[in-house]
Design an enzyme around this catalytic site. Structure first.
Site, PDB file in Angstrom:
ATOM      1  N   GLN A   1       0.708   5.312   6.069  1.00 43.33           N
ATOM      2  CA  GLN A   1       1.907   4.832   5.405  1.00 43.33           C
ATOM      3  C   GLN A   1       2.900   5.965   5.149  1.00 43.33           C
ATOM      4  O   GLN A   1       2.500   7.098   4.855  1.00 43.33           O
ATOM      5  CB  GLN A   1       1.573   4.168   4.059  1.00 43.33           C
ATOM      6  CG  GLN A   1       0.840   2.852   4.146  1.00 43.33           C
ATOM      7  CD  GLN A   1      -0.632   3.024   4.429  1.00 43.33           C
ATOM      8  OE1 GLN A   1      -1.261   3.969   3.974  1.00 43.33           O
ATOM      9  NE2 GLN A   1      -1.203   2.100   5.189  1.00 43.33           N
TER      10      GLN A   1
ATOM     11  N   GLY B   1      -8.137   5.429   6.903  1.00 49.47           N
ATOM     12  CA  GLY B   1      -8.990   5.269   8.066  1.00 49.47           C
ATOM     13  C   GLY B   1      -8.436   4.277   9.077  1.00 49.47           C
ATOM     14  O   GLY B   1      -8.559   4.484  10.286  1.00 49.47           O
ATOM     15  N   GLY B   2      -7.821   3.190   8.589  1.00 49.17           N
ATOM     16  CA  GLY B   2      -7.320   2.155   9.483  1.00 49.17           C
ATOM     17  C   GLY B   2      -5.817   2.110   9.631  1.00 49.17           C
ATOM     18  O   GLY B   2      -5.301   1.485  10.556  1.00 49.17           O
TER      19      GLY B   2
ATOM     20  N   GLU C   1       0.829  -1.209   0.000  1.00 51.34           N
ATOM     21  CA  GLU C   1       0.000   0.000   0.000  1.00 51.34           C
ATOM     22  C   GLU C   1       0.861   1.256   0.000  1.00 51.34           C
ATOM     23  O   GLU C   1       0.618   2.208  -0.744  1.00 51.34           O
ATOM     24  CB  GLU C   1      -0.923  -0.023   1.223  1.00 51.34           C
ATOM     25  CG  GLU C   1      -1.950   1.092   1.236  1.00 51.34           C
ATOM     26  CD  GLU C   1      -2.937   0.965   2.385  1.00 51.34           C
ATOM     27  OE1 GLU C   1      -3.711   1.917   2.588  1.00 51.34           O
ATOM     28  OE2 GLU C   1      -2.923  -0.068   3.076  1.00 51.34           O
TER      29      GLU C   1
END
Length: 545
Positions: free
Chosen positions: A171, A167-168, A138
């Site tokens: 990076q 949201g979770g 990601e």
């Protein structure tokens, strides 16, 4: 955005579809490229973007509705992609932190339903096209997207830092100037990629559970009851709200006393310092931040919707101001701004005067990891038998698992040990290998990873008419795969392994049992891209190799 290359010849329209299954919503990117042939870079023409809320993870208690939430976006994709290109248009869904946090059983059920839905549409599906994406991928894909859109992946230009706040999870990915940064970083913070012919040594990490929505719950006190309550010093005493998580609805309110910026910042600072690795050299880089970094910059009026530059100190001032004058229509803004300031200052050690560029789009294209992931899917589709005109082997985008058929020379040399006998291959974590690779060599895979190992040995157990059932045929290349490679040689010293196929459009069948062992060889011509296989009598009439 295009890259310098050879003379443009016969441009082709190419489409690809990426679903971003995030923690707060599901998004589709329908990419339209112009391809100019092998070895030349594609030009991105358009990214059609749509979003639905909530995300797949919100359907944990009603899994059948999860896949159905994507139908409208799939129908729109079917209308946008031309009929004659749908069969070659790869489609993939990458789930992020929302499904990661659900646990393997529930997330697997949801993804299975999505897979069944995708099969009813006329798009190209490849192995592992529907999956929970690793946090490292990601971050890397976001970095690729940002730097590709800024045309920084050519001529050895300095690249920018990519900061993504979802949201979770959140990076961080960049190319360090200081070798000590990588030398001192944990191994799981390092990633080497080769992109468009250039190698990049990346510092990258995804902090699962430190996304904005996840952090909110960690900055609140849970008070059991009916209904359950959450209290936080980041709320104004006169404000209440409802917040749902995994099907449970909570009443959110301020603590009975001691509210405001200072107690709110104390909680955020403790959370960040406990979990985030310090990165001292980050202050020396150009930084681009997006997703919730951008959204909260707009909400606090630090920037307008077109994007802009802010300092870390600007986030601090905005947080103090909002926490002192809570907005009823934005009850979480004090908490969010305070948390963002703590990430930047306490986590990434950025000084108050450090400038950061906040953006949502570059040249009209949404900034996310989706574009980088699209390049990865194209690379896989190329070697699985479609879209072969998109890339040359020297210009493959990076993947978490190198999708190269082989890297010459494959045969053992004096400096490397010979392969073990065919009947005594050692077990490996990746079973699809002709030979075990030296530790410093990327895996030379002929097959994509699947849950059913495609073992080619021992040959005496099977005949072509008695192959064990598997989800994927035991073929050297997919039956419809028009292989394209500039130069490669493959020699197989395996007992009775392959018989020469009539053509590349037919599977390479396992040789039937013979009384005399065979030594097989294969050669891939660099002139006509044809594969030549031959079975040669072995010099030994017994099983001595």
């Amino acid at each position: 955005m295009s890259f310098p290359g050879q003379q443009v010849e016969k441009p082709k329209d190419v489409y690809g579809i990426i679903f971003d299954a995030g923690s707060t919503g599901s998004r589709i990117h329908i990419f339209h490229f112009i391809s100019y042939g092998p070895g030349k870079q594609m030009t991105l023409v358009k990214d059609t973007f749509r979003e639905v809320k909530p995300g797949l993870s919100a359907y944990a208690a009603n899994i059948d509705k999860a896949a159905k939430s994507l139908i409208g976006m799939l129908d729109e994709a079917k209308m946008i992609v031309p009929i004659d290109l749908r069969h070659s248009c790869p489609i993939a869904l990458k789930a992020t932190a929302g499904l990661r946090l659900l646990g393997p059983e529930t997330s697997e059920f949801i993804l299975t339903k999505v897979h069944e839905l995708f099969k009813t549409y006329p798009f190209l599906m490849i192995d592992n096209s529907i999956e929970i994406m690793s946090g490292i991928d990601e971050g890397v894909f976001s970095w690729i997207t940002v730097n590709y859109m800024l045309d920084l992946l050519v001529n050895n230009q300095p690249t920018v830092v990519a900061l993504d706040l979802g949201g979770g999870s959140t990076q961080l990915t960049f190319v360090p100037f200081n070798p000590a940064t990588l030398a001192q970083a944990p191994e799981n913070f390092k990633k080497n990629i080769t992109l468009f012919g250039t190698n990049y040594k990346l510092y990258t990490h995804s902090y699962l559970g430190l996304g904005l929505m996840s952090a909110r719950f960690q900055m609140m006190d849970n008070i059991p009851g009916d209904p359950p309550k959450l209290t936080t010093p980041c709320f104004n005493p006169g404000i209440t709200d409802t917040l749902s998580k995994e099907g449970i609805k909570y009443i959110v309110s301020a603590r009975p006393d001691h509210n405001g910026f200072e107690p709110c910042y104390s909680i955020a600072q403790g959370l960040i310092k406990k979990n985030v690795q310090l990165v001292p050299e980050l202050k020396d880089h150009r930084i681009m931040a997006f997703s919730y970094f951008y959204d909260r910059g707009v909400d606090s009026r630090l920037i307008d919707p077109a994007g802009g530059n802010v300092t870390v100190g600007n986030f601090l001032e905005a947080a103090k101001n909002v926490c002192s004058n809570h907005l009823k229509d934005q009850p979480y803004l004090c908490m969010d701004l305070t948390y963002i300031y703590s990430i930047l200052h306490d986590g990434y050690t950025l000084p108050l005067e450090k400038n950061i560029q906040l953006t949502k789009k570059v040249k009209g294209i949404e900034i996310s990891w989706a574009l980088g992931a699209m390049f990865d899917v194209f690379a896989k589709a190329t070697y699985y038998g479609s879209s072969a005109h998109l890339y040359s082997p020297q210009a493959l985008p990076p993947t978490s698992t190198p999708h190269r058929l082989f890297r010459p020379p494959l045969l053992p040399t004096r400096s490397s040990p010979p392969p073990p006998p065919p009947h005594t291959l050692p077990p490996t974590s990746t079973p699809h290998r002709l030979f075990p690779c030296p530790p410093s060599t990327p895996p030379h895979r002929l097959f994509p990873p699947t849950s059913t190992p495609h073992r080619l040995f021992p040959p005496h157990l099977y005949s072509p008419h008695a192959l064990p059932p598997t989800s994927t045929p035991h073929t050297l290349f997919p039956p419809t795969s028009p292989l394209s490679h500039s130069s490669a040689h493959l020699s197989l010293s395996l007992l009775g392994l392959f018989c020469p196929p009539p053509s590349l459009s037919s599977p390479a069948l396992l040789c039937p049992p013979l009384s005399l062992p065979l030594r097989s060889s294969a050669h891939l011509s660099s002139h006509d891209n044809s594969l030549h296989l031959s079975c040669l009598p072995c010099l030994h009439h017994h099983h001595h190799f």
